[in-house]
Scaffold this motif. Structure first.
Motif, short mmCIF file in Angstrom:
data_model
loop_
_atom_site.label_atom_id
_atom_site.label_comp_id
_atom_site.label_asym_id
_atom_site.label_seq_id
_atom_site.Cartn_x
_atom_site.Cartn_y
_atom_site.Cartn_z
N ALA B 432 -2.43 19.10 6.38
CA ALA B 432 -1.01 18.99 6.05
C ALA B 432 -0.15 18.87 7.30
CB ALA B 432 -0.59 20.23 5.25
N GLU B 433 -0.56 19.51 8.38
CA GLU B 433 0.30 19.47 9.57
C GLU B 433 0.14 18.19 10.37
OE1 GLU B 433 -3.53 21.33 10.58
OE2 GLU B 433 -2.09 21.50 8.94
N ASP B 434 -0.97 17.47 10.15
CA ASP B 434 -1.14 16.23 10.89
C ASP B 434 -1.87 15.20 10.03
OD1 ASP B 434 -0.89 14.50 12.97
OD2 ASP B 434 -2.59 15.28 14.11
N PRO B 435 -1.23 14.76 8.95
CA PRO B 435 -1.93 13.88 8.02
C PRO B 435 -1.99 12.43 8.50
CG PRO B 435 0.31 14.21 7.32
CD PRO B 435 0.15 14.98 8.59
N THR B 436 -2.88 11.66 7.90
CA THR B 436 -2.93 10.23 8.19
C THR B 436 -2.79 9.47 6.87
OG1 THR B 436 -5.31 10.39 8.05
CG2 THR B 436 -4.36 10.36 10.25
N LEU B 437 -2.46 8.18 6.98
CA LEU B 437 -2.31 7.38 5.77
C LEU B 437 -3.63 6.70 5.44
CD1 LEU B 437 1.13 5.70 6.49
CD2 LEU B 437 0.62 7.26 4.60
N VAL B 438 -3.98 6.70 4.17
CA VAL B 438 -5.17 5.98 3.74
C VAL B 438 -4.71 4.95 2.70
CG1 VAL B 438 -5.73 7.75 2.01
CG2 VAL B 438 -7.51 6.19 2.78
N PRO B 439 -5.15 3.68 2.86
CA PRO B 439 -4.70 2.67 1.90
C PRO B 439 -5.23 2.97 0.50
CG PRO B 439 -5.87 1.66 3.77
CD PRO B 439 -6.04 3.14 3.89
N VAL B 440 -4.40 2.79 -0.53
CA VAL B 440 -4.86 3.03 -1.89
C VAL B 440 -4.66 1.82 -2.79
CG1 VAL B 440 -4.68 5.54 -1.91
CG2 VAL B 440 -2.67 4.18 -2.43
N GLY B 441 -4.05 0.75 -2.31
CA GLY B 441 -3.91 -0.41 -3.18
C GLY B 441 -3.05 -1.49 -2.57
N LYS B 442 -2.98 -2.60 -3.30
CA LYS B 442 -2.20 -3.76 -2.87
C LYS B 442 -1.30 -4.17 -4.02
CE LYS B 442 -4.71 -6.50 0.45
NZ LYS B 442 -5.17 -7.80 0.80
N ALA B 443 -0.08 -4.61 -3.71
CA ALA B 443 0.80 -5.08 -4.77
C ALA B 443 1.51 -6.33 -4.30
CB ALA B 443 1.82 -4.00 -5.13
N TYR B 444 1.69 -7.28 -5.20
CA TYR B 444 2.44 -8.46 -4.81
C TYR B 444 3.44 -8.91 -5.87
CZ TYR B 444 -2.01 -10.07 -6.73
OH TYR B 444 -3.14 -10.20 -7.48
N PHE B 445 3.79 -8.00 -6.76
CA PHE B 445 4.94 -8.29 -7.61
C PHE B 445 5.66 -7.00 -7.98
CE2 PHE B 445 1.33 -7.79 -10.37
CZ PHE B 445 1.80 -7.11 -11.47
N GLY B 446 6.76 -7.16 -8.71
CA GLY B 446 7.52 -5.99 -9.10
C GLY B 446 8.84 -5.88 -8.36
N PHE B 447 9.16 -6.92 -7.54
CA PHE B 447 10.41 -6.85 -6.78
C PHE B 447 11.22 -8.12 -7.01
CE2 PHE B 447 6.58 -7.55 -4.28
CZ PHE B 447 6.70 -8.89 -3.97
N THR B 448 12.52 -8.02 -6.79
CA THR B 448 13.39 -9.18 -6.96
C THR B 448 13.32 -10.05 -5.70
OG1 THR B 448 15.24 -8.07 -5.94
CG2 THR B 448 15.01 -7.78 -8.31
N ASP B 449 13.87 -11.26 -5.77
CA ASP B 449 13.88 -12.14 -4.60
C ASP B 449 14.66 -11.49 -3.45
OD1 ASP B 449 12.42 -13.89 -6.02
OD2 ASP B 449 14.02 -15.38 -6.31
N GLU B 450 15.74 -10.82 -3.81
CA GLU B 450 16.55 -10.16 -2.79
C GLU B 450 15.73 -9.05 -2.12
OE1 GLU B 450 19.22 -10.77 -1.26
OE2 GLU B 450 19.34 -8.84 -0.21
N GLU B 451 15.01 -8.29 -2.95
CA GLU B 451 14.17 -7.23 -2.38
C GLU B 451 13.06 -7.81 -1.51
OE1 GLU B 451 14.53 -3.51 -5.49
OE2 GLU B 451 13.30 -5.23 -6.09
N LEU B 452 12.52 -8.95 -1.94
CA LEU B 452 11.48 -9.61 -1.15
C LEU B 452 12.03 -9.94 0.25
CD1 LEU B 452 8.78 -11.06 -0.68
CD2 LEU B 452 9.75 -13.06 -1.81
N ARG B 506 1.96 -2.24 -9.11
CA ARG B 506 3.12 -3.09 -8.84
C ARG B 506 4.22 -2.21 -8.24
NH1 ARG B 506 2.17 -1.98 -14.00
NH2 ARG B 506 3.83 -1.02 -15.22
N ILE B 507 5.11 -2.86 -7.54
CA ILE B 507 6.17 -2.10 -6.92
C ILE B 507 7.22 -1.81 -7.97
CG2 ILE B 507 8.04 -2.26 -5.23
CD1 ILE B 507 6.06 -3.69 -3.41
N SER B 508 7.48 -0.54 -8.23
CA SER B 508 8.50 -0.27 -9.25
C SER B 508 9.85 -0.10 -8.59
CB SER B 508 8.13 0.92 -10.11
OG SER B 508 8.09 2.10 -9.36
N ARG B 509 9.88 0.38 -7.37
CA ARG B 509 11.13 0.28 -6.61
C ARG B 509 10.93 0.66 -5.15
NH1 ARG B 509 14.64 5.47 -7.36
NH2 ARG B 509 13.32 6.73 -8.67
N LEU B 510 11.93 0.28 -4.36
CA LEU B 510 11.87 0.55 -2.93
C LEU B 510 12.66 1.82 -2.66
CD1 LEU B 510 12.60 -3.08 -1.83
CD2 LEU B 510 10.41 -1.93 -2.01
N ARG B 511 12.05 2.73 -1.97
CA ARG B 511 12.72 4.00 -1.69
C ARG B 511 13.20 4.03 -0.25
NH1 ARG B 511 12.33 8.01 -5.46
NH2 ARG B 511 14.00 8.73 -4.12
#
Ligand SMILES: [Zn+2]
Ligand SMILES: [Zn+2]
Lengths: 337, 539
Positions: B432-452, B506-511
Motif C-alpha cells: 500500500a505504501e509503494d504500489p505499482t500499476l499493473v495493466p488490466v485491460g484495453k479500451a478503444y471506445f466509450g468516449f466522445t470525439d471531443e474527449e478523444l 469501455r471507457i465510461s468516463r474520464l476522471r
C-alpha cells in the motif's frame, strides 16, 4: 607551405594523409592506421599496422584479442616520428587513459587531429596539452552552448548525498566501460568513499587494466556472483554499462536507483527518456566552453569540425573570424560517451 | 535557491511517491525559514508573479546570445526555460547566489516595466539549475509531479501529525508558513486556523466486496443513492464562502452561481450536479461543461446551472457536528437543507431496504439514470476523515466499473489513425505504501470525439517513452489520468500479468478530477471475480 587539404583529407575509410600513407582512426581496415584512443568508434580491429600509445594498444588487445592488427608500433607522447617525410607527434588529449591528439606536419603546415578530448581534470589520464597549429581538427560531441559541464567532484558529491538520503537503495551508476567508469570510481575515492564498489562484468578487465597501469581504484568486487552472500548489500554503489541500468539486470538488486554519468544528462529530457532518477553530468568530452577555449589556445587559423554537432561550432568560428568547415567523416557515433 | 532547484530536479525524476516524500521531508528538515516555506508555496502553487511573462525571457536571451546559436540550442533542448537557463552567459553557482526568499521578494516587488532587468539580474547570479527553477517559479510552470496533497502528506510525516490536521489548517496559512513549521518542529503552538470557512477533511468509502455483506446486519446501515457528479464540500462562515473538492482544492471560482446561493452558516458535504433539483438532474457529461474552467460565460451559467445534492452536515452554525452519529447528523441535515434555496440545494434521498437482496434489486434498477449505485452508511458512525474501513461502503450498479489509470496509448486505425485512441489502463497492486500499476485491460471506445481529442492531447503532453505506434504515458502515485472503465465481466487469466481478463471494457468516463492514488487496487477486481459476479448480475 602545402595546402592543408593536401596534407590530410577525408576518405570513406577515414582521415587520410597521402604523403605519409596512413589513416587516422579509420573506420574500415587499412594498411597503416594511427589511432587516437581505445573507444570502439576510433579503434577498430583488422588494420595492417597500428601506431598508437602503449595504453591504447593494450586496450585494443583487451577488447579484440592478440591478433587485432598485423603489426603494432608504440608511440611515445611528445616524440616525433618521420613517416615518408611527414612529421607525426602524439600529444595527450585528456579523454581516457592513453588518449592522444595526433599532430601531422610537413612543408611548414601543421594539422592537429585531436580525436576526442576534454580540458577538465581527470585523475585517470594525462591532461590535454594545447598544440599550436595551422589547422585544428576538433570533435563536436557537445558543441552547443547549452552544454556546460559542472565540476565533476560536485556531481559525485550529489551521488554520495543521494546515498545518504536513500541508504536502502542500491545506486546503479551507468558509465561507459572505458574511461568513464574508472573516472567515476577514482572520483568517488577522491571524495573519501572507501567502501567496496561493485562493478558489472563488462567493466572487470578494463578496471584491472587501469589498476595495472597505475590508476588506483580501491576495493572493487563483481556485482553478480554465484554465492548470494557476496551480493552487493542494500545501499551499495554499482557501476555498470549504461545499457544495464534500466535493464532486467539491475532489477535483481535491492530497490535499484538508476543513475547515469554522462554529459547528455545536462538535458532533462534525456534523463527522463532513459528513466534516470539521478543524472550525473560527468563527461569525458569537452563542453562548449572548453571547445571554444581550446580552439583559441591552438591559435589555428582554420578549424575542421567533426564527430557531433558541427554546425554550431562552425557558426561560432565564423562569428570569431576563423575559417571553419564541417569534416564529414562516416562511422563515428553521436552517443559515444 | 540552489537547494530548491536541486529539490525540483530530483522530484521530477523520482517516480515513487515514497521517494518524493523523503526528498520533501529532508528539504523541510534541512533548509531554514523562510526559504523552506517559500519552497513549499512554490510547489503548492501558492506563488504568483504576474509581471513575468515567458516571452520576455526570449527577448532577454536574444540580447545576450547569437540568435543562430540560440535557435540550434532551443531546437535541440525543446524547452524554452531550460534552453535559457543553460545558454545564459555567466559563471555557474556564484557565492552570492540569491536565496529563494530573496528571489521571491524581488519577483513579487517588481513592476512590469522593471521585470526584465530584475529577472536578468537574478539569472546572472544563479547556476543553470537555479536559473531553471527561477524561470519556472516566475512563470508559474513548476510541474514536478507534486500535488498539494503530497506536499501536505510530506508536512505531516515531517511533523509526525495526521495529514488531516494539515488539511484543516491549510487554507488559513500563507507563505512562508513559519508558524506551521514551528509547530511541526515542536517549537511553537499549533496554529489556530484564523481563516474563515476552512476545508474539513472528507470521509470516503470502500467498494463493497461480496464477502462484506453477509457479515453485516442490514438494519445497522442506512442506504442512499450514489449520484454521478463530483463530491464537494460547501462551507460558509461569517460571510466567507468556499467550495472545495474532496482533496481540499478551492474550486469556488468556477461556480459563481452556486456561491451566490450559499447564504448559510455551516458545512455541507454533497454531490455537485448540473440541473435544477426540482426538475432535472443532468449527466456527468453535462457537469463536465462546468469543470476545469477559469471563466464561466453567461450562457454556461444559464444552460448548465449547478446544484448540490446534500449527503451530510459537518457544521451547523458554529457547531461542529462531525462527532455525532450518522442518524443525528441526517436529522440536522434535513432541517438545514429545508431552509436553503431549492434550486441550488436538495437532500440526497435515503433508500429503504430490509435485506441485501432487496437493496441489490433497487441498486440494479435505480429510479434515475444519473445514479451509479448505492452508498451504505453505518447508522451509529461519526463523520471520520479519510477512508476508514467499515462505516461507509459504495456499491455500484452494473455494469461493473473500476477506476483505472491510463498507462499506454496506441494510434487508432482508419479515420482515427492520427489520434491515440486505443488505451491500456491499469490498477494498483503491491504494498500500500509503494504500489505499482499493473495493466488490466484495453479500451478503444466509450468516449466522445471531443474527449478523444482531450485524451490525445493528454497522451502527447505526458509521453514518457515511445515504442513504434505506442506511447507510454506518465502514470504514478501523483500524476496521471484516471479513467472509469465499465465492463461486463471478469475472468481469471494466466495470459495476463494481472491474472484477470475483462469482458467488453469501455471507457465510461474520464476522471480528470480524481487523483491517481485513489484509483482502484487489483484486490477490488479480484473480489469481483466469478463468485462475486454471480451475486451481482441478477438483473
Ligand atoms: Zn572517445
Ligand atoms: Zn569518439
Amino acid at each position: 607551405m602545402i595546402r592543408p587539404h593536401d596534407l590530410l583529407r577525408s576518405r570513406p575509410e577515414g582521415l587520410f594523409c597521402p604523403g605519409g600513407g596512413f589513416y587516422i582512426d579509420p573506420v574500415r581496415p587499412v594498411e597503416r592506421a594511427l589511432i587516437t584512443h581505445g573507444h570502439a568508434d576510433h579503434a577498430r580491429a583488422g588494420h595492417g599496422s597500428v601506431l598508437a600509445t602503449r595504453e591504447t594498444l593494450d586496450i585494443m588487445r583487451i577488447r579484440y584479442g592478440e591478433g587485432f592488427a598485423g603489426a603494432v608500433q608504440e608511440a611515445q607522447l611528445g616524440e616525433t616520428l618521420n613517416m615518408n617525410g611527414v612529421r607525426v607527434t602524439f600529444h595527450p588529449a585528456g579523454h581516457v587513459l592513453g588518449s592522444a591528439q595526433i599532430s601531422v606536419e610537413t612543408g611548414g603546415t601543421r594539422i592537429v587531429a585531436s580525436g576526442d578530448y576534454k580540458r577538465s581534470r581527470d585523475p585517470t589520464c594525462a591532461p590535454f596539452e594545447p598544440i599550436r597549429c595551422d589547422v585544428f581538427i576538433t570533435e563536436a560531441t557537445f558543441a552547443l552552448p547549452v552544454f556546460t559541464h559542472p565540476d565533476a567532484a560536485g556531481e559525485v558529491a550529489r551521488l554520495l548525498r543521494s546515498l545518504e538520503q536513500f541508504p536502502e537503495r542500491t545506486h546503479i551508476v551507468g558509465a561507459y566501460a572505458l574511461g568513464k567508469a574508472q573516472r567515476v570510481i577514482a572520483l568517488l575515492r577522491e571524495a573519501d568513499y572507501d567502501d567496496t564498489i561493485y562493478i558489472h562484468g563488462a567493466l572487470e578487465k578494463l578496471c584491472t587494466y587501469y589498476e595495472a597501469a597505475g590508476v588506483s581504484l580501491g576495493p572493487l568486487q563483481a556485482a553478480t556472483v554465484e554465492q548470494s552472500d557476496a551480493a552487493p548489500p542494500a545501499g551499495a554503489i554499482i557501476i555498470a554499462p549504461p545499457a544495464a541500468i534500466d535493464d532486467r539486470w539491475s532489477r535483481r538488486f535491492s530497490d535499484p536507483l538508476a543513475s547515469f554519468a554522462s554529459g547528455w544528462m545536462r538535458i532533462r529530457q534525456r534523463a527522463r527518456q532513459r528513466g534516470v532518477e539521478l543524472p550525473l553530468i560527468i563527461s569525458d568530452h569537452a563542453d562548449w566552453t572548453e571547445l571554444t577555449a581550446t580552439i583559441r589556445d591552438t591559435q589555428a587559423a582554420e578549424v575542421w569540425v567533426t564527430h557531433g554537432r558541427e554546425e554550431a561550432l562552425v557558426r561560432w568560428c565564423e562569428i570569431n573570424g576563423l575559417a571553419a568547415r564541417p569534416l564529414h567523416l562516416a562511422g563515428y557515433e553521436d552517443e559515444a560517451e | 535557491m540552489e537547494r530548491f532547484a536541486e529539490l525540483l530536479d530530483r522530484l521530477v525524476l523520482t517516480p515513487s511517491r515514497n521517494g518524493k516524500l523523503r526528498l520533501l521531508t529532508d528539504y523541510f528538515a534541512s533548509v531554514p525559514d523562510p526559504d523552506r516555506g517559500f519552497g513549499l508555496a512554490g510547489l503548492t502553487g501558492g506563488l504568483d508573479f504576474p509581471a513575468i511573462k515567458p516571452a520576455m525571457l526570449r527577448t532577454l536571451v536574444e540580447e545576450r546570445v547569437d540568435p543562430v546559436l540560440f535557435a540550434y540550442s532551443y531546437d535541440y533542448v525543446g524547452d524554452l526555460a531550460e534552453t535559457v537557463s543553460l545558454i545564459w552567459p555567466g559563471e555557474a553557482g556564484r557565492a552570492d547566489a540569491p536565496a529563494l526568499s530573496e528571489v521571491v521578494e524581488r519577483l513579487s516587488r517588481t513592476s512590469r516595466s522593471e521585470a526584465p532587468t530584475v529577472m536578468a539580474r537574478l539569472l546572472d547570479g544563479l547556476s543553470p539549475s537555479g536559473r531553471f527553477a527561477a524561470i519556472k517559479l516566475a512563470t508559474g510552470g513548476l510541474r514536478v509531479g507534486v500535488s498539494a496533497r503530497l506536499a501536505k502528506q510530506a508536512l505531516a510525516s515531517f511533523g509526525d501529525v495526521e495529514v488531516q490536521e494539515i488539511e484543516e489548517l491549510w487554507h488559513g496559512l500563507s507563505p512562508p508558513f513559519t508558524a506551521l513549521f514551528a509547530w511541526l518542529e515542536d517549537k511553537g503552538p499549533k496554529p489556530e486556523n484564523a481563516a474563515k470557512a476552512p476545508f474539513r477533511p472528507v470521509m470516503l468509502s470502500h467498494a463493497v466486496a461480496e464477502a462484506d455483506l453477509p457479515a453485516i446486519e442490514p438494519a445497522t446501515y442506512a442506504a442512499e443513492w450514489k449520484w454521478d457528479g463530483i463530491r464537494v464540500q460547501a462551507t460558509a462562515e461569517d460571510g466567507v464562502r468556499r467550495l472545495y473538492s474532496r482533496t481540499g482544492d478551492d474550486i469556488s471560482g468556477a461556480f459563481p452561481d452556486l456561491m451566490e446561493a450559499m447564504d448559510f452558516e455551516g458545512t455541507l458535504d454533497g454531490e455537485l450536479l448540473v440541473g435544477d433539483p426540482r426538475e432535472r438532474t443532468g449527466t456527468f457529461s453535462d457537469l463536465q461543461q462546468r469543470l476545469n474552467r477559469k471563466t464561466v460565460s453567461r450562457a454556461m451559467l444559464a444552460n448548465y446551472p449547478v446544484f448540490i445534492r446534500c449527503y451530510d452536515l459537518l457544521a451547523s452554525g458554529a457547531r461542529d457536528t462531525r462527532a455525532l452519529p450518522y442518524t443525528e447528523r441526517r436529522e440536522l441535515l434535513e432541517s438545514f437543507v429545508r431552509e436553503l434555496p431549492p434550486d441550488r440545494f436538495d437532500l440526497s434521498p435515503t433508500v429503504s431496504f430490509r435485506s441485501w437482496q432487496e437493496l441489490d434489486e433497487k441498486r440494479c434498477n435505480p429510479p434515475h439514470p444519473v445514479i451509479e449505485g448505492v452508498m451504505l452508511k453505518k447508522k451509529d458512525s461519526p463523520y471520520l476523515p479519510g477512508r476508514p474501513k467499515g462505516p461507509w461502503f459504495k456499491w455500484k450498479r452494473d455494469p461493473f466499473t473500476v477506476d483505472a489509470v491510463l498507462m499506454y496509448a496506441q494510434r487508432g486505425h482508419g479515420k482515427r489513425s492520427s489520434f491515440y485512441s486505443d488505451y491500456t489502463f491499469g490498477v494498483w497492486t503491491g504494498p500500500a505504501e509503494d504500489p505499482t500499476l499493473v495493466p488490466v485491460g484495453k479500451a478503444y471506445f466509450g468516449f466522445t470525439d471531443e474527449e478523444l481529442r482531450q485524451i490525445d492531447k493528454y497522451v502527447r503532453d505526458n509521453t514518457v517513452e515511445r515504442f513504434g505506434p505506442v506511447r507510454s504515458v506518465r502514470a504514478d502515485r501523483s500524476h496521471g489520468l484516471v479513467i472509469e472503465v465499465a465492463f461486463e465481466g471478469l475472468a481469471r487469466s494466466s495470459r495476463h500479468k494481472s491474472g484477470i481478463a475483462m469482458r467488453f471494457p469501455r471507457i465510461s468516463r474520464l476522471r480528470w478530477d480524481k487523483p491517481t492514488h485513489e484509483a482502484d487496487r487489483l484486490e477490488t477486481l479480484e473480489a469481483m471475480l466469478p463468485t462475486a459476479m454471480a451475486a451481482a448480475s441478477g438483473k
